[in-house]
Design a protein around this motif. Structure first.
Motif, short mmCIF file in Angstrom:
data_model
loop_
_atom_site.label_atom_id
_atom_site.label_comp_id
_atom_site.label_asym_id
_atom_site.label_seq_id
_atom_site.Cartn_x
_atom_site.Cartn_y
_atom_site.Cartn_z
N LYS A 1 -7.17 5.15 3.55
CA LYS A 1 -8.11 4.81 2.48
C LYS A 1 -7.94 3.34 2.12
O LYS A 1 -6.86 2.90 1.75
CB LYS A 1 -7.85 5.69 1.26
N PRO B 1 0.83 -1.22 0.00
CA PRO B 1 0.00 0.00 0.00
C PRO B 1 0.86 1.26 0.00
O PRO B 1 1.91 1.33 0.65
CB PRO B 1 -0.81 -0.12 1.29
N GLU C 1 -2.73 4.75 2.34
CA GLU C 1 -3.63 3.70 1.87
C GLU C 1 -3.51 2.46 2.75
O GLU C 1 -2.51 2.27 3.46
CB GLU C 1 -3.34 3.35 0.41
N THR D 1 -7.89 0.44 -0.07
CA THR D 1 -7.77 0.28 -1.53
C THR D 1 -7.68 -1.17 -1.98
O THR D 1 -7.69 -1.45 -3.17
CB THR D 1 -6.51 1.01 -2.02
N ALA D 2 -7.56 -2.10 -1.03
CA ALA D 2 -7.43 -3.51 -1.41
C ALA D 2 -7.88 -4.39 -0.25
O ALA D 2 -7.96 -3.96 0.90
CB ALA D 2 -5.98 -3.84 -1.80
#
Length: 780
Positions: free
Chosen positions: A144, A114, A118, A146-147
């Motif tokens: 955030k 990341p 993130e 993101t995955a």
């Protein structure tokens, strides 16, 4: 021997070509066997579950962990810092990552590291963050998402775990460098006493399953016997009828293996994402050990054949009917008593072991428990027949139940043998866990009434440490903060090599804080104290050698071993007063130099450890979560602990969780087995029930008779379980050098078994009403 396979095959053919009645009998047998086989497959999967979870845990550990290898910055290196928190009682783990090259090592379960700001989260954590319950947690993890982390990077599907990118990591702030993932987690060996407890738990949970499988293959005895009589009429001899009967049981058990495999595959998909206490696993983890699976596949059909052949010894199949000995053969008692006596003897003669000592061979522990519980299962049919043999008179329902038990008491005893074994095993386990409880669940000296949360952080700056205390005091729901800034203080000067330099601790805090740590009669900002530990003359000597009023101490200990560093000298005022320490909320005694902020400028301390013990307002919802949010905002790697006066051993807690999960599965199986057995017995007596109704017997009387037929064996079984389980528990406690702490533990467990019978009886009433219809009189 060439005839036997053909006779087994003929019996299997009868099992599947006997019309609707034959199929119902075979399916009931298969259902009973299938339930047991599914649980056996689940038990055989436990080694793979543990191995798979452990392998995934090792695969995500940075290679620097536990290694002496000094990683250098490279194209594949990255910095990491382990972070963790707790939210509403759930533990959340994670790693902060900062790549140092263009191709950094990637943790398992991710495609890329990341970027700063993130986060890659586990599916369970993403679900929590997206829900209304995760509002406060979103503030604590301001990244955030993101995955999602794949299965390869998680211990179980319900784990709360994340990887977050951070550009603030550096080796100066405590981060560690690595260039690969796949270290090894240091695992403590299981305590010897817990090994014994685990072995006994496995025996207790699996024995009812084995007994139920042995009972299930005997379903349909009366109809099968009438068909065997017809075979005798057309020329079959006695031995042939026994092997044909074994073939029927073999067909039911073979179908049961298939159903068991289906139940197991469906069950693992259903429970794959469910957490039972602290236990959860991926569906793929439930893969039976090959050797254990083969053992189950071979043992179940073999048991069906052996049990049927053994049962047929007491049945005389004649061409004109089946004679179940007009005068039943008396059951021998001596060998039934020999089994539990031998089991108790094995445990009693085993060498004693303690919590800190080696335990006896687990095989001996398992052998002793198996012999004892098997003996109880074989004693129950004899006990039922002996108890009902002389019963006479009473209401109609009672007379019907007693007469049925007198004619087939052994069958009724075998039907509830699983409950007897389960209750006896549960009693022994409860006695053992209660006896060793004090060794694994200890009362600490911590005082949650003074503070509920302990926060510790290492900061390179005293100024930053002081800000941390200020931030906690400004946090919502916080009533008070016992906040200190601590650093080592040494006596300056030159000391010969090998001589220990006098050292103590400088603790800086306001007057309210210092009064929580020492018995100080009066205090105002600018005061200093020399605090001695209560009753410890050795430590008092070190304090006096270092903290000498009017003389200087060195507050930068790096200068003691690095000549290039200039000492930071601070003079302890002559006005410093002596005091005696008192335990803080964590139960620790602090000593050394105590100073208020007016006496020492903490902003000038080159390095300091900050500690805050926080007292929250219990009336403020989520006050503890606000404190953790503040800690995460200052430093995500900060250690936040709950102050508790109970310390529970993690291994012990893990064994307890596994025991609870297994107990639930076993109790569900026992309830289902009783229900299947009850329906099978009612189905076999359908014509008899219809005749009784035709002669004017009340349906309510028949329903009560069914209850009594189940209740009497269960009551006798519970009495036997209490006696046998208590004896087994005493033997297990003696083996680990403990004594019985509570002789009345059997009461709730015995009640559980009784309630299970009542529930099963109620569930069997609807089939009973259907079986008492007039069409049950039809025959061919």
């Amino acid at each position: 021997m060439t005839r036997r396979p053909r006779e087994l095959a003929l019996g299997a053919k009868f099992a599947v070509t006997g019309g609707r009645e034959g199929w119902i009998r075979t399916l009931l047998t298969a259902l009973g066997v299938g339930l047991g086989v599914a649980l056996l497959f689940a038990a055989a999967s436990i080694p793979h579950v543990n191995q798979a979870s452990s392998a995934r845990g090792d695969a995500r550990v940075p290679a620097a962990s536990g290694s002496k290898k000094a990683f250098e910055r490279s194209d594949s290196s990255l910095l990491f810092d382990m972070v963790g928190t707790e939210y509403h009682g759930e533990s959340i783990g994670g790693l902060l990552l900062r790549p140092e090259g263009a191709h950094p090592a990637v943790p398992p379960g991710l495609r890329a590291v990341p970027r700063p700001g993130e986060m890659a989260a586990s599916p369970a954590l993403r679900e929590l963050l997206d829900s209304p319950k995760g509002e406060l947690l979103r503030r604590r993890l301001p990244f955030k998402v993101t995955a999602s982390i794949g299965d390869a990077g998680l211990l179980d599907p319900r784990e709360l775990f994340f990887y977050a990118g951070s550009d603030r990591l550096s080796t100066a702030t405590g981060a560690t460098r690595t260039d690969a993932f796949g270290g090894e987690v240091v695992k403590l060996p299981l305590n010897p006493v817990l090994v014994a407890l685990t072995v006994v738990s496995c025996v207790v949970l699996l024995m009812p399953v084995v007994i139920f499988i042995a009972t299930a293959v005997r379903f349909g005895g009366e109809r099968r016997d009438r068909r065997l009589a017809a075979l005798r009429l057309v020329g079959a001899d006695t031995a042939m009828t026994r092997w044909i009967a074994a073939g029927e049981a073999l067909a039911g058990s073979a179908l049961g293996l298939l159903l068991g495999a289906v139940f197991f595959l469906l069950g693992r998909e259903l429970i794959g994402g469910v957490r039972f206490w602290s236990f959860a696993a991926f569906p793929a983890d439930f893969t039976p050990d090959p050797l254990l699976a083969v053992l189950v596949l071979l043992a179940v059909p073999l048991a069906a054949v052996v049990v049927t052949l053994f049962t047929m010894r007491s049945v005389a199949v004649e061409p004109l009917g089946v004679v179940r000995a007009v005068k039943p053969r008396r059951r021998r008692l001596w060998w039934r008593l020999l089994l539990p006596a031998a089991g108790i003897g094995v445990l009693a003669l085993s060498p004693r072991a303690g919590v800190d000592q080696g335990v006896t061979d687990p095989n001996l522990v398992a052998l002793g428990a198996i012999l004892t519980l098997t003996g109880l299962a074989t004693l129950l049919p004899w006990l039922v027949e002996a108890a009902v043999a002389r019963l006479r008179g009473g209401p109609v329902a009672w007379q019907l139940a007693v007469r049925r038990l007198q004619l087939s008491g052994g069958t009724a005893g075998r039907a509830v043998a699983g409950i007897t074994v389960a209750v006896a095993g549960a009693i022994s386990l409860q006695m053992m866990t209660t006896g060793i409880h004090a060794d694994f669940v200890r009362t600490t000296e911590q005082d949650p009434s003074r503070a509920q949360i302990d926060v510790v952080a290492n900061f390179p700056s005293g100024e930053r440490a002081q800000r941390m205390i200020h931030d906690f005091r400004a946090t919502k729901g916080v009533e008070a903060v016992i906040g200190t800034v601590e650093t080592y203080a040494t006596r300056p000067g030159h000391y010969p090599e090998g001589e220990i330099r006098p050292t103590t601790v400088l603790t800086v805090g306001d007057c309210a804080t210092l009064s929580e740590l020492a018995r100080i009669p009066s205090c105002r900002d600018g005061d200093t104290f020399v605090v001695h530990p209560e009753g410890d003359k050795r430590l008092s000597g070190w304090v006096d050698r270092t903290a000498r009023p009017g003389e200087a101490v060195n507050l930068d200990t790096t200068s003691d071993y690095d000549p290039s560093v200039k000492p930071y000298l601070w003079t302890l005022p002559k006005s410093a007063r002596p005091a005696v320490s008192r335990p803080d909320p964590m139960g620790e005694h602090r000593h050394g130099i105590f100073a208020t902020p007016g006496a020492v400028d903490v902003a000038r301390l080159p390095s300091a450890e900050t500690r805050a013990m926080v007292r929250v307002d219990r009336e403020v919802p989520d006050a503890a979560e606000y404190v953790r949010n503040t800690a995460a905002a200052i430093d995500p790697a900060m250690t936040v602990r709950t102050i508790d006066n109970i310390d529970r051993d993690r291994q012990y807690a893990s064994v307890q969780s596994g025991l609870r999960t297994g107990a639930i599965a076993t109790m569900l199986l026992i309830a289902l087995s009783l229900l299947v057995s009850q329906i099978e017995q009612l189905r076999e007596r359908r014509r008899l029930l219809s005749v009784l109704v035709a002669f004017g017997t009340r349906r309510s009387s028949l329903a009560l008779s069914v209850l009594w037929q189940t209740a009497v064996p269960v009551v006798l079984g519970v009495v036997l379980a209490v006696a046998g389980g208590t004896a087994l528990g005493v033997a297990l406690l003696d083996m680990v050098g403990k004594r019985v702490t509570d002789w009345w533990l059997f009461l709730p467990l015995a009640g559980t078994g009784t309630v299970a019978v009542l529930v099963v009886t109620l569930l069997s009433l609807p089939p009973l009403w259907r079986l008492m219809r007039p069409d049950g009189l039809r025959t061919e």
